[in-house]
Design an enzyme around this catalytic site. Structure first.
Site, mmCIF file in Angstrom:
data_model
loop_
_atom_site.group_PDB
_atom_site.id
_atom_site.type_symbol
_atom_site.label_atom_id
_atom_site.label_comp_id
_atom_site.label_asym_id
_atom_site.label_seq_id
_atom_site.Cartn_x
_atom_site.Cartn_y
_atom_site.Cartn_z
ATOM 1 N N CYS A 54 0.838 -1.199 0.000
ATOM 2 C CA CYS A 54 0.000 0.000 0.000
ATOM 3 C C CYS A 54 0.878 1.256 0.000
ATOM 4 O O CYS A 54 1.486 1.574 -1.015
ATOM 5 C CB CYS A 54 -0.973 -0.042 1.166
ATOM 6 N N HIS A 88 -3.419 -5.749 1.099
ATOM 7 C CA HIS A 88 -2.720 -5.962 2.377
ATOM 8 C C HIS A 88 -2.651 -7.445 2.757
ATOM 9 O O HIS A 88 -3.530 -7.936 3.483
ATOM 10 C CB HIS A 88 -3.435 -5.194 3.480
ATOM 11 N N GLU A 136 -0.794 -8.766 4.930
ATOM 12 C CA GLU A 136 -0.572 -8.903 6.379
ATOM 13 C C GLU A 136 -1.878 -8.925 7.165
ATOM 14 O O GLU A 136 -1.895 -9.291 8.355
ATOM 15 C CB GLU A 136 0.339 -7.771 6.889
#
Length: 227
Positions: A87, A196, A198
């Site tokens: 990002c 994302h 994560e």
């Protein structure tokens, strides 16, 4: 000893803790790196996390590219160090000229926050080796300036050289050209992606565990390159 993966914290970073957690779940040791310190502390790879580095003043990532840590990261990346930008980290990689193109305001000028289906393209990078070409995964997106743009020659080159690592499927959340969600450099050690991974490492907190493959990929890559 497990690989040491550096996670950079800039003023305004939001997802550095999440990235460090994903690194730990993958089996590596997260190492905190500070934006104003050029030392990489002996890490084997670096993650530039999501957020709003330096408040996104001027342009997203435009100030972060001049930070002390990025001067070192740029040199190390050009020497082969695996680097992942997520990002805002992707925006920083483009501003640092480690990746081509730019990330601009979303097409409809709305912030997008949703679970997003992706199709994996290039699996030969340091960060995508755990996937198979064409594999569909689901990870969150959350951005207001995630529209990837580049000139036609650059877009054609990215596709011809198999440097598109992920595309949006089942809807494009931000208007990125050719549905591009992530790209890599020519060597494949530097990857930028707007979604994302994560936030998709545990079923309790994400839509899937699909994102964990990004982090296990670099561990496998490091193991292969250090043998």
């Amino acid at each position: 000893m497990s690989p040491r993966i550096g996670v950079v914290t800039f003023p305004g970073s939001l997802d550095d803790v999440d990235a460090a957690r994903a690194v730990r779940l993958a089996g590596a040791t997260p190492v905190s790196l500070w934006h104003d310190d050029s030392a990489l502390r002996g890490v084997n790879a670096v993650i530039l996390p999501g957020g709003f580095s330096y408040g996104d003043y001027l342009r997203c990532g435009a100030i972060a590219r001049f930070s002390a840590v990025m001067e070192t990261v740029v040199d190390a990346a050009r020497g082969g160090l695996p680097v992942l930008g997520i990002c805002n980290g992707f925006q920083i990689l483009c501003e640092s000229h480690l990746l081509p193109g730019a990330l601009t305001r979303n097409r409809e000028l709305h912030f997008r926050n949703r679970d997003q289906a992706l199709e994996i393209g290039n699996t030969g990078t340091a960060w995508t080796g755990a996937f198979t070409p064409g594999q569909r995964i689901v990870v969150p997106v959350k951005n207001g300036e995630g529209c990837f743009v580049a000139d036609t020659a650059t877009l054609d080159a990215l596709e011809a050289e198999n440097r598109v690592v992920a595309r949006y499927v089942e809807g494009n959340p931000n208007g990125s050209q050719r549905d591009i969600a992530g790209i890599c450099n020519e060597a494949g050690n530097v990857v930028g992606m707007m979604p994302h991974p994560e936030h998709a490492v545990e079923r309790l907190t994400g839509p899937s565990t699909d994102g964990l493959g990004v982090f296990t990929s670099v561990l496998a890559h490091l193991g292969a390159t250090t043998v």
